[in-house]
Structures are given as C-alpha cells and as structure tokens.
Motif scaffolding. Structure first.
Motif, PDB file in Angstrom:
ATOM      1  N   UNK A  76      41.755 109.846 106.568  1.00  0.00           N
ATOM      2  CA  UNK A  76      43.546 109.374 105.991  1.00  0.00           C
ATOM      3  C   UNK A  76      42.874 107.416 105.711  1.00  0.00           C
ATOM      4  N   UNK A  77      43.371 107.837 104.453  1.00  0.00           N
ATOM      5  CA  UNK A  77      42.203 105.675 103.823  1.00  0.00           C
ATOM      6  C   UNK A  77      43.896 105.649 103.190  1.00  0.00           C
ATOM      7  N   UNK A  78      43.687 103.814 102.817  1.00  0.00           N
ATOM      8  CA  UNK A  78      44.792 103.607 102.016  1.00  0.00           C
ATOM      9  C   UNK A  78      43.803 103.259 101.201  1.00  0.00           C
ATOM     10  N   UNK A  79      45.081 102.982 100.453  1.00  0.00           N
ATOM     11  CA  UNK A  79      44.516 103.355  98.718  1.00  0.00           C
ATOM     12  C   UNK A  79      45.417 101.887  98.166  1.00  0.00           C
ATOM     13  N   UNK A  80      44.985 101.919  96.640  1.00  0.00           N
ATOM     14  CA  UNK A  80      46.262 100.934  96.008  1.00  0.00           C
ATOM     15  C   UNK A  80      46.920 100.930  94.575  1.00  0.00           C
ATOM     16  N   UNK A  81      48.688 100.790  95.035  1.00  0.00           N
ATOM     17  CA  UNK A  81      49.161 101.742  93.526  1.00  0.00           C
ATOM     18  C   UNK A  81      49.199 101.029  92.588  1.00  0.00           C
ATOM     19  N   UNK A  82      48.951 101.854  91.619  1.00  0.00           N
ATOM     20  CA  UNK A  82      49.033 100.723  90.010  1.00  0.00           C
ATOM     21  C   UNK A  82      49.791  99.925  90.528  1.00  0.00           C
ATOM     22  N   UNK A  83      50.681  99.566  90.405  1.00  0.00           N
ATOM     23  CA  UNK A  83      51.672  98.516  90.301  1.00  0.00           C
ATOM     24  C   UNK A  83      51.114  97.256  91.833  1.00  0.00           C
ATOM     25  N   UNK A  84      51.016  97.749  92.129  1.00  0.00           N
ATOM     26  CA  UNK A  84      50.403  96.642  92.908  1.00  0.00           C
ATOM     27  C   UNK A  84      50.073  95.721  92.147  1.00  0.00           C
ATOM     28  N   UNK A  85      50.632  94.194  92.447  1.00  0.00           N
ATOM     29  CA  UNK A  85      50.604  92.993  91.309  1.00  0.00           C
ATOM     30  C   UNK A  85      48.991  92.316  92.468  1.00  0.00           C
ATOM     31  N   UNK A  86      48.669  92.511  93.252  1.00  0.00           N
ATOM     32  CA  UNK A  86      47.824  91.592  93.559  1.00  0.00           C
ATOM     33  C   UNK A  86      46.553  92.968  94.490  1.00  0.00           C
ATOM     34  N   UNK A  87      46.157  93.292  93.885  1.00  0.00           N
ATOM     35  CA  UNK A  87      45.025  94.627  94.469  1.00  0.00           C
ATOM     36  C   UNK A  87      44.391  93.947  95.956  1.00  0.00           C
TER      37      UNK A  87
END
Length: 352
Positions: free
Chosen positions: A263-274
C-alpha cells in the motif's frame, strides 16, 4: 606572475561558485497553520493505522486532518496498484533513498516514466505469514523446531497438517496464495504467466495435497493459520496460549520469501499543496511502521521476531498487473489433478 595569480583567482572563484551551486537548497516548508487536510482510506481500519501520525502532524503544524473513505477531495490517498490516473507526480518532494521508505517498492510499484507517484514502507503492507498455537504441536512437529533443524519443507508441512493433525486453516479464495510461482519476468521486466511451468506444477501439487488429501479449508480458531500480518495478529488478543509465527516453507527446507500486498500514499491531482500532502504522508508512514513493528515484537517470541526481521529483507511484491482468479479450489476439492486443472485454465473450461 600576474597571469598566474589571475588564473588562480579565477579558478578559486569558479570553485566557490560550484560549491555554492552544489550545496543542498534549504527547502521552504509550506505554511499550513489553520488549514484542513483530508486523508482518504478505503476503510476505518486503515484510518486507525495512520491516526497517530496525523495527530502528531496536526500538533506540530497547527492544522486539522480528517479521514474519509473516498478519493474525491482528498489531499493524500492510501491506495495500491499501478493505476496513477488522477494522481500527480511527487518526485521533487521525495527522496527515495530516505530510510523511511522501502525503496524497491517505490521504484517497482509507485513509479512511472521516471516520476514517483507514491511513497511506501513495507510495514504498511499485508505480509504473507503463518500463525500457530505452540501447545498444539509436540517437539518433533513444532514448526520452529523443524525450521531450526533444516526440515521446514513442503513434505513435512504436508505431514504435520494431515487429517489427524491439529486443525489447519487457509482461505483459498484469496488468489494471492496461488501466485508464488505463477509468473516470471524477462530482463526487460515484462511479466509472463505460465501455469504449466515446472515450479508452478510443483506448487499446485502442494496446494492440491493440502486441499484434497488433507482437507485444509478456512476454519475459525485453528491451531495453524495461513494468512497475512497484521491481520492474523489483530485477532489474537483473547488467546490464552502462546501464538507463534513463521513463514510458509519452500520446497527444499528454506523459508518462502514474504509476499507483500503493498500500500502507498499518493497525491490526487486536485490536491492544492502536494508538498504538504507528502509531509503528512511521511508522518503517517512513520507512525504506522513504528507501531506495527512494535506490535510484532511484543506479540512474537524472541526467536520468531528475529526470524521475522531477517525474512523481512527477503520479500517480493506482485508485479503491477491484475491478479488472475484461478479456480483451482473447485477443481481440487473435486479431486481433479493438476494436469486437468491446467487444461481447464488454458481452455477456459468451467467445472460445474
């Protein structure tokens, strides 16, 4: 003399400029005081595993973190697999050499076209393992003693799990139990499935013996359970007996490598502050990894924990392709041979 001095000064200036250029840039942390960040997890159990890290992050940065069970609107999302659509690359915020991460998982399961899309630690995953009741076995059949005497192999596993043995349990509907030898790779990393290869035939014969001859199936409170950590350990709180832990045996008496459902953490495209999203993920990864390692140490004997740490260095993840659903259980329960089973698979024969 002047020309030599002038040349020396120029060289010194160039050297100074190069040193300044090569010095690591001091990263500027985002100001997230008073802001709200949302973490997406598939279920409440997953959220619980990362709650301590989120709480520490909130205290240190003066922000709010909440958990939801959907991806929409998230700043960071817990996921698995290699579908990175809808996620943004986070390469510039991640040092894959950081010991917080398991580098091979990031490279093999969380990257695409030279970009990093996810961060992970092996302890976040589900680890293939076995749990057993020490009191249910005598000294000669105790799995750890078999391992110590170089006899922890498939033949002895079949013997100690026979119909007159203490109850053994395995959930054969979990397709990950059948993939140990189901695939091979070429030198370019391409995946090939070959269910008729000799190692796969041997593996399927082993499973057929357990299912058809030994009658092994899913049972509650069994003396020996094939499954995954931490799930196995989460159900042992009420046990009054000592639970022991060991990986499945390989063919020739060595431990089978640990299979990891990563399992891993990813950042959605909609996140404003990656950058803030990655920082939050780092806190949650560290908290989860530390908590689980402490739990494993607290619930395992010293011998089992030492073996676990050693085997943790020998793991594999399933390549980022769909896990096939092979109906070997229905074939083997009916007494079909491995040859008949492979024929059914290759010819799409459905057995009623």
């Amino acid at each position: 003399m002047k020309k030599k001095l002038s040349s020396a000064i120029c060289i010194s200036l160039i050297s100074i400029l190069m040193i300044i250029f090569l010095l690591p840039k001091k990263s500027v942390l985002p100001n997230i005081t008073g802001k709200s960040l949302i973490v997406g997890c598939a279920d409440d159990l997953s959220a619980t595993a990362y709650a301590d890290g989120a709480e520490k992050f909130m205290k240190e940065f003066g922000c709010d973190v909440s958990f939801v069970t959907k991806r929409d609107g998230c700043d960071v999302f817990l996921t698995s697999g290699c579908d990175f659509s809808g996620f943004q690359p986070i390469t510039k915020f991640v040092d894959k050499h950081d010991k917080l991460y398991t580098r091979s998982i990031i490279e093999n399961n969380c990257s695409k076209d030279g970009e990093i899309y996810g961060i992970s630690n092996i302890l976040m995953g589900s680890l293939s393992y076995c749990e057993y009741d020490e009191a249910a076995f005598d000294a000669d059949s105790l799995p750890y003693n078999l391992f110590r005497n170089h006899k922890w192999n498939r033949d002895n596993f079949i013997f100690i799990s026979g119909k007159d043995a203490p109850p053994f349990s395995a959930d054969w509907s979990d397709s990950t139990l059948n993939i140990r030898y189901a695939f091979s790779t070429d030198n370019k990393g391409n995946i090939f499935f070959d269910y008729g290869s000799q190692p796969q035939i041997e593996w399927l014969n082993f499973l057929r013996t357990l299912i058809y001859d030994n009658g092994m199936a899913a049972k509650e409170n069994a003396a020996f359970q094939i499954g995954f950590l931490p799930q196995l350990m989460l159900g042992t709180a009420d046990y009054a007996v000592q639970r022991r832990y060991i990986p499945l045996p390989s063919k020739h008496g060595k431990m089978q490598d640990i299979f990891v459902t990563e399992y891993h953490f990813s950042v959605p495209e909609t996140a404003s502050d990656p950058q803030a999203s990655v920082m939050l993920a780092n806190y949650m990864i560290r908290a989860c990894s530390d908590t689980r390692l402490s739990m494993y140490e607290a619930n395992m004997t010293a011998e089992d924990f030492a073996l676990f740490k050693k085997q943790l260095q020998k793991f594999y993840t399933f390549p980022p392709v769909a896990i096939p659903k092979i109906p070997f259980v229905s074939d083997f329960v009916r007494g079909k041979t491995v040859t008949e089973h492979i024929y059914n698979v290759k010819n799409n024969v459905t057995v009623e």
